[in-house]
Design a protein around this motif. Structure first.
Motif, PDB file in Angstrom:
ATOM      1  N   HIS A  77     -34.876  25.536  45.013  1.00  0.00           N
ATOM      2  CA  HIS A  77     -34.898  27.158  44.632  1.00  0.00           C
ATOM      3  C   HIS A  77     -35.145  28.010  45.893  1.00  0.00           C
ATOM      4  N   HIS A  78     -36.073  27.781  46.610  1.00  0.00           N
ATOM      5  CA  HIS A  78     -36.354  28.505  47.856  1.00  0.00           C
ATOM      6  C   HIS A  78     -35.164  28.549  48.855  1.00  0.00           C
ATOM      7  N   SER A  79     -34.660  27.220  48.632  1.00  0.00           N
ATOM      8  CA  SER A  79     -33.257  27.361  49.815  1.00  0.00           C
ATOM      9  C   SER A  79     -32.361  28.322  49.301  1.00  0.00           C
ATOM     10  N   VAL A  80     -32.157  28.286  48.163  1.00  0.00           N
ATOM     11  CA  VAL A  80     -31.210  29.322  47.187  1.00  0.00           C
ATOM     12  C   VAL A  80     -31.434  30.589  47.564  1.00  0.00           C
ATOM     13  N   VAL A  81     -32.863  30.946  47.468  1.00  0.00           N
ATOM     14  CA  VAL A  81     -33.296  32.365  47.739  1.00  0.00           C
ATOM     15  C   VAL A  81     -32.940  32.640  49.084  1.00  0.00           C
ATOM     16  N   GLU A  82     -33.277  31.988  50.014  1.00  0.00           N
ATOM     17  CA  GLU A  82     -32.822  32.104  51.464  1.00  0.00           C
ATOM     18  C   GLU A  82     -31.416  32.292  51.688  1.00  0.00           C
ATOM     19  N   LEU A  83     -30.738  31.590  51.186  1.00  0.00           N
ATOM     20  CA  LEU A  83     -29.034  31.390  51.235  1.00  0.00           C
ATOM     21  C   LEU A  83     -28.636  33.067  50.646  1.00  0.00           C
ATOM     22  N   VAL A  84     -29.044  33.484  49.452  1.00  0.00           N
ATOM     23  CA  VAL A  84     -28.736  34.588  48.950  1.00  0.00           C
ATOM     24  C   VAL A  84     -29.264  35.847  49.674  1.00  0.00           C
ATOM     25  N   ASN A  85     -30.465  35.920  50.207  1.00  0.00           N
ATOM     26  CA  ASN A  85     -30.849  36.716  51.022  1.00  0.00           C
ATOM     27  C   ASN A  85     -29.981  37.047  52.294  1.00  0.00           C
ATOM     28  N   ARG A  86     -29.551  35.997  52.855  1.00  0.00           N
ATOM     29  CA  ARG A  86     -28.358  36.082  53.962  1.00  0.00           C
ATOM     30  C   ARG A  86     -27.113  36.765  53.463  1.00  0.00           C
ATOM     31  N   ALA A  87     -26.656  35.848  52.215  1.00  0.00           N
ATOM     32  CA  ALA A  87     -25.461  36.492  52.069  1.00  0.00           C
ATOM     33  C   ALA A  87     -25.600  38.078  51.713  1.00  0.00           C
ATOM     34  N   GLN A  88     -26.546  38.308  50.905  1.00  0.00           N
ATOM     35  CA  GLN A  88     -26.807  39.945  50.692  1.00  0.00           C
ATOM     36  C   GLN A  88     -26.941  40.579  51.938  1.00  0.00           C
ATOM     37  N   LYS A  89     -27.307  40.223  52.979  1.00  0.00           N
ATOM     38  CA  LYS A  89     -27.213  40.967  54.224  1.00  0.00           C
ATOM     39  C   LYS A  89     -25.952  41.095  54.793  1.00  0.00           C
ATOM     40  N   GLN A  90     -25.105  40.246  54.414  1.00  0.00           N
ATOM     41  CA  GLN A  90     -23.685  40.207  55.046  1.00  0.00           C
ATOM     42  C   GLN A  90     -22.985  41.041  53.747  1.00  0.00           C
ATOM     43  N   GLU A  91     -23.216  41.490  52.779  1.00  0.00           N
ATOM     44  CA  GLU A  91     -22.635  42.092  51.783  1.00  0.00           C
ATOM     45  C   GLU A  91     -21.875  41.511  50.843  1.00  0.00           C
ATOM     46  N   LEU A  92     -21.931  40.018  50.852  1.00  0.00           N
ATOM     47  CA  LEU A  92     -20.933  39.314  50.121  1.00  0.00           C
ATOM     48  C   LEU A  92     -21.681  39.113  48.642  1.00  0.00           C
ATOM     49  N   VAL A  93     -22.973  39.340  48.204  1.00  0.00           N
ATOM     50  CA  VAL A  93     -23.472  39.184  47.221  1.00  0.00           C
ATOM     51  C   VAL A  93     -24.409  40.293  46.841  1.00  0.00           C
ATOM     52  N   GLU A  94     -24.884  40.423  45.593  1.00  0.00           N
ATOM     53  CA  GLU A  94     -25.894  41.500  45.138  1.00  0.00           C
ATOM     54  C   GLU A  94     -26.545  40.560  44.205  1.00  0.00           C
ATOM     55  N   ARG A  95     -27.893  41.370  43.797  1.00  0.00           N
ATOM     56  CA  ARG A  95     -28.787  41.052  42.945  1.00  0.00           C
ATOM     57  C   ARG A  95     -28.775  41.929  41.833  1.00  0.00           C
ATOM     58  N   ALA A  96     -28.848  41.593  40.583  1.00  0.00           N
ATOM     59  CA  ALA A  96     -29.184  42.708  39.585  1.00  0.00           C
ATOM     60  C   ALA A  96     -30.098  42.055  38.597  1.00  0.00           C
ATOM     61  N   PRO A  97     -30.931  42.709  37.838  1.00  0.00           N
ATOM     62  CA  PRO A  97     -31.735  42.384  36.944  1.00  0.00           C
ATOM     63  C   PRO A  97     -31.171  41.862  35.704  1.00  0.00           C
ATOM     64  N   ASP A  98     -31.760  40.803  35.223  1.00  0.00           N
ATOM     65  CA  ASP A  98     -31.065  40.408  33.701  1.00  0.00           C
ATOM     66  C   ASP A  98     -31.502  41.115  32.606  1.00  0.00           C
ATOM     67  N   PRO A  99     -30.619  41.744  31.784  1.00  0.00           N
ATOM     68  CA  PRO A  99     -31.229  42.655  30.908  1.00  0.00           C
ATOM     69  C   PRO A  99     -31.693  41.912  29.590  1.00  0.00           C
ATOM     70  N   THR A 100     -31.453  40.648  29.713  1.00  0.00           N
ATOM     71  CA  THR A 100     -32.045  39.796  28.297  1.00  0.00           C
ATOM     72  C   THR A 100     -33.447  39.019  28.840  1.00  0.00           C
ATOM     73  N   ALA A 104     -35.535  36.870  35.215  1.00  0.00           N
ATOM     74  CA  ALA A 104     -34.490  36.449  35.879  1.00  0.00           C
ATOM     75  C   ALA A 104     -33.721  37.420  36.652  1.00  0.00           C
ATOM     76  N   VAL A 105     -33.040  37.123  37.511  1.00  0.00           N
ATOM     77  CA  VAL A 105     -32.319  37.869  38.460  1.00  0.00           C
ATOM     78  C   VAL A 105     -30.748  37.342  38.546  1.00  0.00           C
ATOM     79  N   ARG A 106     -29.791  38.247  38.337  1.00  0.00           N
ATOM     80  CA  ARG A 106     -28.432  37.575  38.262  1.00  0.00           C
ATOM     81  C   ARG A 106     -28.045  37.987  39.705  1.00  0.00           C
ATOM     82  N   VAL A 107     -27.059  36.979  40.308  1.00  0.00           N
ATOM     83  CA  VAL A 107     -26.596  37.247  41.482  1.00  0.00           C
ATOM     84  C   VAL A 107     -25.241  37.153  41.281  1.00  0.00           C
ATOM     85  N   GLN A 108     -24.454  38.178  41.759  1.00  0.00           N
ATOM     86  CA  GLN A 108     -23.003  38.284  41.513  1.00  0.00           C
ATOM     87  C   GLN A 108     -22.396  38.587  43.033  1.00  0.00           C
ATOM     88  N   LEU A 109     -20.951  38.582  42.794  1.00  0.00           N
ATOM     89  CA  LEU A 109     -20.198  38.913  44.094  1.00  0.00           C
ATOM     90  C   LEU A 109     -20.001  40.404  44.206  1.00  0.00           C
TER      91      LEU A 109
END
Length: 152
Positions: A77-100, A104-109
């Motif tokens: 899990h912690h490795s994915v968090v770091e990977l998403v952080n780096r990808a977010q800095k490159q504007e490849l992905v974004e986080r969004a709150p899960d409405p349900t 949880a946090v949704r990750v999307q392109l």
């Protein structure tokens, strides 16, 4: 390491079996090397490409949670968090709150991520077509039940 003399079930592996395994392993390695080099030439890491592909290819939706990504990418899990952080800095992905589920946090392109993934995936598809037979699974004969005691 096995000491069973190269047996599959009760059947000894043949020279052809070893050649098929070697051919298939070589095809996989060629594809992975192509993938790594292609992605890097486009300014991304292989892990970023895998992340984006996992998101776009997630069954039934265009997003995934960190837990789901950890499973898909076979990472902690912690490795994915770091990977998403780096990808977010490159504007490849974004986080969004899960409405349900507030936990949880949704990750999307992002749009940029969608475009990069489309371009890279087309190149990967073309390479897979080119490799063709090198990535065909070996065909194994079913092990014989002869001499196993059964009987009808």
């Amino acid at each position: 390491m096995t000491t069973d003399g190269g047996r599959v079930g009760s059947k000894r592996l043949t020279k052809q079996d070893f050649e098929e395994l070697a051919r298939f392993r070589f095809g996989i390695r060629r594809y992975l090397r192509f993938s790594e080099e292609t992605v890097r030439r486009h300014g991304l890491t292989p892990q970023h490409y895998q992340l984006m592909l996992a998101l776009k290819g997630f069954p039934g939706r265009e997003w995934a949670t960190m837990r789901e990504l950890a499973e898909r990418l076979q990472l902690r899990h912690h490795s994915v968090v770091e990977l998403v952080n780096r990808a977010q800095k490159q504007e490849l992905v974004e986080r969004a709150p899960d409405p349900t589920d507030a936990r949880a946090v949704r990750v999307q392109l992002t749009e940029h991520g969608q475009q990069a993934l489309a371009q890279l995936s087309a190149l990967h598809r073309d390479e897979l077509r080119r490799l063709g037979a090198a990535l065909t699974l070996p065909i194994w004969d079913e092990p014989s039940d002869k001499g196993q005691g059964g009987g009808a």
